[in-house]
Design a protein around this motif. Structure first.
Motif, PDB file in Angstrom:
ATOM      1  N   ALA A 120     -10.446  -3.070 -10.289  1.00 51.81           N
ATOM      2  CA  ALA A 120      -9.963  -2.662  -8.974  1.00 51.81           C
ATOM      3  C   ALA A 120      -8.817  -3.574  -8.533  1.00 51.81           C
ATOM      4  O   ALA A 120      -7.821  -3.106  -7.950  1.00 51.81           O
ATOM      5  CB  ALA A 120     -11.097  -2.696  -7.954  1.00 51.81           C
ATOM      6  N   GLU A 121      -8.957  -4.859  -8.829  1.00 50.02           N
ATOM      7  CA  GLU A 121      -7.874  -5.795  -8.499  1.00 50.02           C
ATOM      8  C   GLU A 121      -6.611  -5.465  -9.285  1.00 50.02           C
ATOM      9  O   GLU A 121      -5.504  -5.568  -8.763  1.00 50.02           O
ATOM     10  CB  GLU A 121      -8.311  -7.230  -8.787  1.00 50.02           C
ATOM     11  N   LEU A 122      -6.770  -5.067 -10.525  1.00 50.02           N
ATOM     12  CA  LEU A 122      -5.615  -4.680 -11.335  1.00 50.02           C
ATOM     13  C   LEU A 122      -4.892  -3.482 -10.720  1.00 50.02           C
ATOM     14  O   LEU A 122      -3.664  -3.462 -10.641  1.00 50.02           O
ATOM     15  CB  LEU A 122      -6.047  -4.357 -12.770  1.00 50.02           C
ATOM     16  N   VAL A 123      -5.677  -2.500 -10.295  1.00 53.85           N
ATOM     17  CA  VAL A 123      -5.074  -1.318  -9.666  1.00 53.85           C
ATOM     18  C   VAL A 123      -4.327  -1.738  -8.406  1.00 53.85           C
ATOM     19  O   VAL A 123      -3.188  -1.302  -8.159  1.00 53.85           O
ATOM     20  CB  VAL A 123      -6.158  -0.259  -9.346  1.00 53.85           C
ATOM     21  N   LYS A 124      -4.950  -2.600  -7.613  1.00 51.53           N
ATOM     22  CA  LYS A 124      -4.327  -3.091  -6.388  1.00 51.53           C
ATOM     23  C   LYS A 124      -3.029  -3.844  -6.707  1.00 51.53           C
ATOM     24  O   LYS A 124      -2.009  -3.635  -6.042  1.00 51.53           O
ATOM     25  CB  LYS A 124      -5.303  -4.005  -5.653  1.00 51.53           C
ATOM     26  N   MET A 125      -3.085  -4.682  -7.735  1.00 56.10           N
ATOM     27  CA  MET A 125      -1.892  -5.444  -8.108  1.00 56.10           C
ATOM     28  C   MET A 125      -0.784  -4.525  -8.624  1.00 56.10           C
ATOM     29  O   MET A 125       0.400  -4.766  -8.375  1.00 56.10           O
ATOM     30  CB  MET A 125      -2.245  -6.491  -9.170  1.00 56.10           C
ATOM     31  N   GLU A 126      -1.146  -3.479  -9.350  1.00 56.30           N
ATOM     32  CA  GLU A 126      -0.135  -2.526  -9.811  1.00 56.30           C
ATOM     33  C   GLU A 126       0.529  -1.834  -8.624  1.00 56.30           C
ATOM     34  O   GLU A 126       1.748  -1.641  -8.620  1.00 56.30           O
ATOM     35  CB  GLU A 126      -0.763  -1.498 -10.759  1.00 56.30           C
ATOM     36  N   ARG A 127      -0.272  -1.484  -7.613  1.00 54.88           N
ATOM     37  CA  ARG A 127       0.308  -0.890  -6.406  1.00 54.88           C
ATOM     38  C   ARG A 127       1.242  -1.885  -5.710  1.00 54.88           C
ATOM     39  O   ARG A 127       2.334  -1.522  -5.281  1.00 54.88           O
ATOM     40  CB  ARG A 127      -0.799  -0.453  -5.440  1.00 54.88           C
ATOM     41  N   MET A 128       0.770  -3.140  -5.616  1.00 54.53           N
ATOM     42  CA  MET A 128       1.615  -4.165  -4.997  1.00 54.53           C
ATOM     43  C   MET A 128       2.908  -4.352  -5.781  1.00 54.53           C
ATOM     44  O   MET A 128       3.988  -4.500  -5.196  1.00 54.53           O
ATOM     45  CB  MET A 128       0.858  -5.494  -4.912  1.00 54.53           C
ATOM     46  N   LEU A 129       2.802  -4.324  -7.083  1.00 53.11           N
ATOM     47  CA  LEU A 129       3.974  -4.465  -7.936  1.00 53.11           C
ATOM     48  C   LEU A 129       4.947  -3.315  -7.696  1.00 53.11           C
ATOM     49  O   LEU A 129       6.157  -3.525  -7.556  1.00 53.11           O
ATOM     50  CB  LEU A 129       3.553  -4.518  -9.397  1.00 53.11           C
ATOM     51  N   GLN A 130       4.412  -2.102  -7.599  1.00 55.15           N
ATOM     52  CA  GLN A 130       5.265  -0.940  -7.341  1.00 55.15           C
ATOM     53  C   GLN A 130       5.896  -1.034  -5.955  1.00 55.15           C
ATOM     54  O   GLN A 130       7.080  -0.729  -5.784  1.00 55.15           O
ATOM     55  CB  GLN A 130       4.447   0.362  -7.478  1.00 55.15           C
ATOM     56  N   GLN A 131       5.104  -1.463  -4.958  1.00 54.05           N
ATOM     57  CA  GLN A 131       5.647  -1.615  -3.606  1.00 54.05           C
ATOM     58  C   GLN A 131       6.752  -2.671  -3.574  1.00 54.05           C
ATOM     59  O   GLN A 131       7.803  -2.480  -2.934  1.00 54.05           O
ATOM     60  CB  GLN A 131       4.543  -1.990  -2.625  1.00 54.05           C
ATOM     61  N   THR A 132       6.505  -3.766  -4.269  1.00 55.99           N
ATOM     62  CA  THR A 132       7.506  -4.832  -4.327  1.00 55.99           C
ATOM     63  C   THR A 132       8.778  -4.334  -5.001  1.00 55.99           C
ATOM     64  O   THR A 132       9.890  -4.619  -4.552  1.00 55.99           O
ATOM     65  CB  THR A 132       6.940  -6.048  -5.082  1.00 55.99           C
ATOM     66  N   LYS A 133       8.606  -3.577  -6.055  1.00 61.78           N
ATOM     67  CA  LYS A 133       9.757  -3.007  -6.753  1.00 61.78           C
ATOM     68  C   LYS A 133      10.523  -2.056  -5.835  1.00 61.78           C
ATOM     69  O   LYS A 133      11.756  -2.079  -5.788  1.00 61.78           O
ATOM     70  CB  LYS A 133       9.300  -2.269  -8.006  1.00 61.78           C
ATOM     71  N   ASN A 134       9.786  -1.244  -5.087  1.00 60.81           N
ATOM     72  CA  ASN A 134      10.434  -0.325  -4.150  1.00 60.81           C
ATOM     73  C   ASN A 134      11.205  -1.089  -3.072  1.00 60.81           C
ATOM     74  O   ASN A 134      12.325  -0.714  -2.712  1.00 60.81           O
ATOM     75  CB  ASN A 134       9.407   0.606  -3.502  1.00 60.81           C
ATOM     76  N   LEU A 135      10.607  -2.178  -2.564  1.00 58.80           N
ATOM     77  CA  LEU A 135      11.308  -3.007  -1.581  1.00 58.80           C
ATOM     78  C   LEU A 135      12.568  -3.610  -2.175  1.00 58.80           C
ATOM     79  O   LEU A 135      13.615  -3.667  -1.528  1.00 58.80           O
ATOM     80  CB  LEU A 135      10.394  -4.126  -1.078  1.00 58.80           C
ATOM     81  N   LEU A 136      12.457  -4.046  -3.412  1.00 57.02           N
ATOM     82  CA  LEU A 136      13.611  -4.637  -4.089  1.00 57.02           C
ATOM     83  C   LEU A 136      14.736  -3.620  -4.215  1.00 57.02           C
ATOM     84  O   LEU A 136      15.910  -3.942  -3.999  1.00 57.02           O
ATOM     85  CB  LEU A 136      13.192  -5.155  -5.468  1.00 57.02           C
ATOM     86  N   ASP A 137      14.372  -2.386  -4.552  1.00 56.69           N
ATOM     87  CA  ASP A 137      15.373  -1.325  -4.670  1.00 56.69           C
ATOM     88  C   ASP A 137      16.043  -1.023  -3.330  1.00 56.69           C
ATOM     89  O   ASP A 137      17.222  -0.689  -3.284  1.00 56.69           O
ATOM     90  CB  ASP A 137      14.734  -0.050  -5.232  1.00 56.69           C
ATOM     91  N   LYS A 138      15.305  -1.129  -2.223  1.00 52.29           N
ATOM     92  CA  LYS A 138      15.837  -0.805  -0.901  1.00 52.29           C
ATOM     93  C   LYS A 138      16.719  -1.914  -0.336  1.00 52.29           C
ATOM     94  O   LYS A 138      17.637  -1.654   0.437  1.00 52.29           O
ATOM     95  CB  LYS A 138      14.683  -0.521   0.075  1.00 52.29           C
TER      96      LYS A 138
END
Length: 123
Positions: free
Chosen positions: A27-45
């Motif tokens: 579950a933590e891995l899934v959460k971290m993957e979401r955080m990673l994707q969110q961070t990537k999206n923020l980086l793109d913006k």
């Protein structure tokens, strides 16, 4: 026999704990993957001038955490397999002991019957 049973119960509890820990880490891995994707999206913006370096460090940190979590999950799964193997061995041993006990009881009953027969013959 009860010692083996309690050991088996203890091993089963350990295995359940390992499974729960493994589920938690997944579950933590899934959460971290979401955080990673969110961070990537923020980086793109964000524009180049905004804290790109900070975001990149967060991404690196998230990746490190994900790798560590994955490694820990693999260790837990390995431990779970080991415990499962030990449980199988313990169960086999318990079955062997049960068979020995049955044979001993059968021999004791045969000896008792023979003794009773001898006693009846001496009367």
């Amino acid at each position: 026999m009860s010692k083996c049973h309690s050991e088996l119960t203890q091993r089963e509890q350990e295995m359940l704990k390992i499974r729960r820990d493994s589920d938690t880490k997944a579950a933590e891995l899934v959460k971290m993957e979401r955080m990673l994707q969110q961070t990537k999206n923020l980086l793109d913006k964000k524009t180049e001038s905004e804290s790109k370096e900070d975001l990149e460090e967060k991404v690196r940190s998230s990746r490190r955490y994900r790798r560590n979590s994955l490694h820990h999950t693999q260790m837990l799964e390995s431990q779970m397999k080991t415990v499962k193997g030990e449980l199988v061995g313990t169960l086999d041993h318990l079955q062997e002991l049960r068979n020995v006990l049955r044979r001993s009881q059968q021999k004791a009953e045969e000896r008792k019957a023979a003794m009773e027969k001898l006693a009846a013959g001496l009367r």
